[in-house]
Scaffold this active site. Structure first.
Site, mmCIF file in Angstrom:
data_model
loop_
_atom_site.group_PDB
_atom_site.id
_atom_site.type_symbol
_atom_site.label_atom_id
_atom_site.label_comp_id
_atom_site.label_asym_id
_atom_site.label_seq_id
_atom_site.Cartn_x
_atom_site.Cartn_y
_atom_site.Cartn_z
ATOM 1 N N ASP A 141 1.746 -0.279 -5.830
ATOM 2 C CA ASP A 141 2.431 0.368 -4.634
ATOM 3 C C ASP A 141 1.186 0.591 -3.557
ATOM 4 O O ASP A 141 0.201 1.249 -4.185
ATOM 5 C CB ASP A 141 3.069 1.597 -5.225
ATOM 6 C CG ASP A 141 3.794 2.463 -4.053
ATOM 7 O OD1 ASP A 141 3.992 1.736 -2.964
ATOM 8 O OD2 ASP A 141 4.391 3.465 -4.330
ATOM 9 N N ASP A 179 5.852 -2.450 0.991
ATOM 10 C CA ASP A 179 4.653 -1.675 0.636
ATOM 11 C C ASP A 179 4.476 -1.801 -0.822
ATOM 12 O O ASP A 179 3.626 -0.952 -1.534
ATOM 13 C CB ASP A 179 4.075 -0.540 1.192
ATOM 14 C CG ASP A 179 5.366 0.520 0.958
ATOM 15 O OD1 ASP A 179 6.519 0.204 0.425
ATOM 16 O OD2 ASP A 179 5.003 1.582 1.100
ATOM 17 N N GLU A 180 5.651 -2.528 -1.684
ATOM 18 C CA GLU A 180 5.419 -2.305 -3.121
ATOM 19 C C GLU A 180 6.152 -3.759 -3.564
ATOM 20 O O GLU A 180 6.781 -4.561 -3.046
ATOM 21 C CB GLU A 180 6.090 -1.192 -3.696
ATOM 22 C CG GLU A 180 7.586 -1.136 -3.119
ATOM 23 C CD GLU A 180 8.438 -0.316 -3.662
ATOM 24 O OE1 GLU A 180 8.123 0.170 -4.831
ATOM 25 O OE2 GLU A 180 9.371 0.463 -3.090
#
Length: 391
Positions: free
Chosen positions: A9, A103-104
């Site tokens: 993350d 974003d992960e």
């Protein structure tokens, strides 16, 4: 062989990108979002989170909590650029990477010990390489099952790492608040509170049948999670489930004519996206948010799958006609879902499925012109007035 799943993350991703690109913002309370009082915070730096500012919070509330907040407009093109670099880093370590969002991502670390050493060493190498390539920090969680990996990545943020070893799963879960399990929302928490369930250990005071009887299939899944069971692994490809577009107005409006124009513009965007990715959907959904923030949705399932802009628009208008506009509208949007799989190429030995509605010649022509000359090359006559008044 021990199964390992890692969840990576990126830390405060949008805000961190802004601070990286603009050194003057580093160490300051930065948030990404609209600067007007009608705006919403889409991302918050760790400096501004100390004041209680969170994503999805109104700008008005964020300013009350932190008068010195620095609001910057979002740059999705830049975020996607850095996201692509981040995903590239992960693929250097494993061929099995699932992008969960911009974003992960999840990474299958099973068997990688032979290449990178123990799981904690793998995590350190990923973090170092991520910093080297993207300039940003990330947090890493690792566990024998998927949902625990996601929980672990949030344990030591930012720039942290947390490993749940197989023998640690049971004691870790015993005291873990049940609200930490991905997918457990407010409504389920209210139900669980009636049974005095606070931790995963409390769930195991009753057997699986008890929870299935009260929560159906969700009860069985919840009991499994409390025991550390998760059948989901890392999926390298994930089909889209829906495609939508929406707009929040600078001023609330109850003008149906204006709302209809927005629906046309949105239907064009959705139709274009569907055609570009090769999807056709059966369900059209209208979303309306009123000035008091009350939100409603209306849906209609069509007899055939479609990517046709006109069909999407006319269905959305039909749904809007069923909505009473007793209050002004703050936001309107349209979406298409129920794809029934990606549209495949028909071979010479097959007939096209009768249920699939054909893409119109107009849509094909508009798509071709825009692909060659840009999205602004062609504008429907009905939308010209909107284009002239757009800021």
């Amino acid at each position: 062989m021990q199964t390992w799943i890692l969840h990576i993350d990126m830390d405060a991703f949008f805000a961190s990108v802004e601070q990286m690109d603009n050194p003057e913002l580093r160490g300051k309370p930065v948030a990404v979002g609209g600067s007007s009082d009608r705006g919403v915070v889409s991302a918050a730096s760790y400096e501004v989170r100390k004041f209680g500012v969170r994503s999805a919070m109104s700008v008005v509330k964020a300013r009350q909590l932190c008068p010195d907040i620095i609001l910057v407009p979002g740059r999705m093109k830049r975020y996607k650029e850095i996201s692509a670099l981040a995903m590239g880093v992960l693929q250097e370590f494993s061929p099995t990477v699932e992008k969960a969002s911009v974003d992960e991502a999840y990474l299958d670390g099973t068997g990688l010990e032979r290449l990178f050493g123990p799981i904690d060493e793998l995590g350190r190498q990923i973090k170092a390489r991520m910093k080297e390539v993207t300039g940003l920090t990330c947090s890493v969680g690792a566990a024998p099952v998927r949902f625990l990996a996601k929980i672990a990545s949030d344990m030591n943020k930012p720039d942290g790492m947390f490993i749940i070893q197989p023998h640690e799963v049971e004691p870790f879960l015993h005291t873990l608040p049940v609200k930490k399990i991905p997918g457990v929302g407010k409504k389920l928490l209210q139900i669980l509170n009636r049974y005095r369930v606070i931790t995963c250990g409390d769930i195991l005071k009753h057997d699986r049948a008890f929870w299935q009887e009260r929560l159906g299939k969700y009860g069985g899944a919840l009991h499994d999670r409390a025991r550390g069971i998760d059948p989901n692994g890392v999926v390298t490809t994930s089909a889209a489930k829906s495609c939508s577009a929406e707009n929040t107005f600078s001023e609330d409006t109850g003008d149906r004519g204006q709302l209809t124009k927005w629906l046309l513009a949105q239907s064009e965007r959705v139709g274009s996206d569907l055609r570009r990715h090769g999807y056709k959907g059966r369900t059209v959904t209208l979303k309306v948010k009123f000035a008091d923030f009350k939100q409603i949705t209306r849906s209609k399932t069509l007899s055939a799958r479609t990517d046709n802009t006109t069909v999407i628009f006319e269905t959305a208008c039909e749904l809007l006609a069923q909505v009473e506009l007793r209050r002004a509208v703050r936001l309107i949007g349209v979406g298409v879902s129920n794809f029934e799989g990606k549209v495949r190429q028909i071979t010479l030995f097959e007939d096209a499925p009768e249920t699939v509605e054909q893409t119109s010649e107009l849509d094909r022509a508009v798509d071709a012109v825009r692909q060659r000359f840009g999205s602004g090359a062609v504008t429907r006559m009905e939308l010209l007035s909107m284009k002239k008044h757009k800021k």
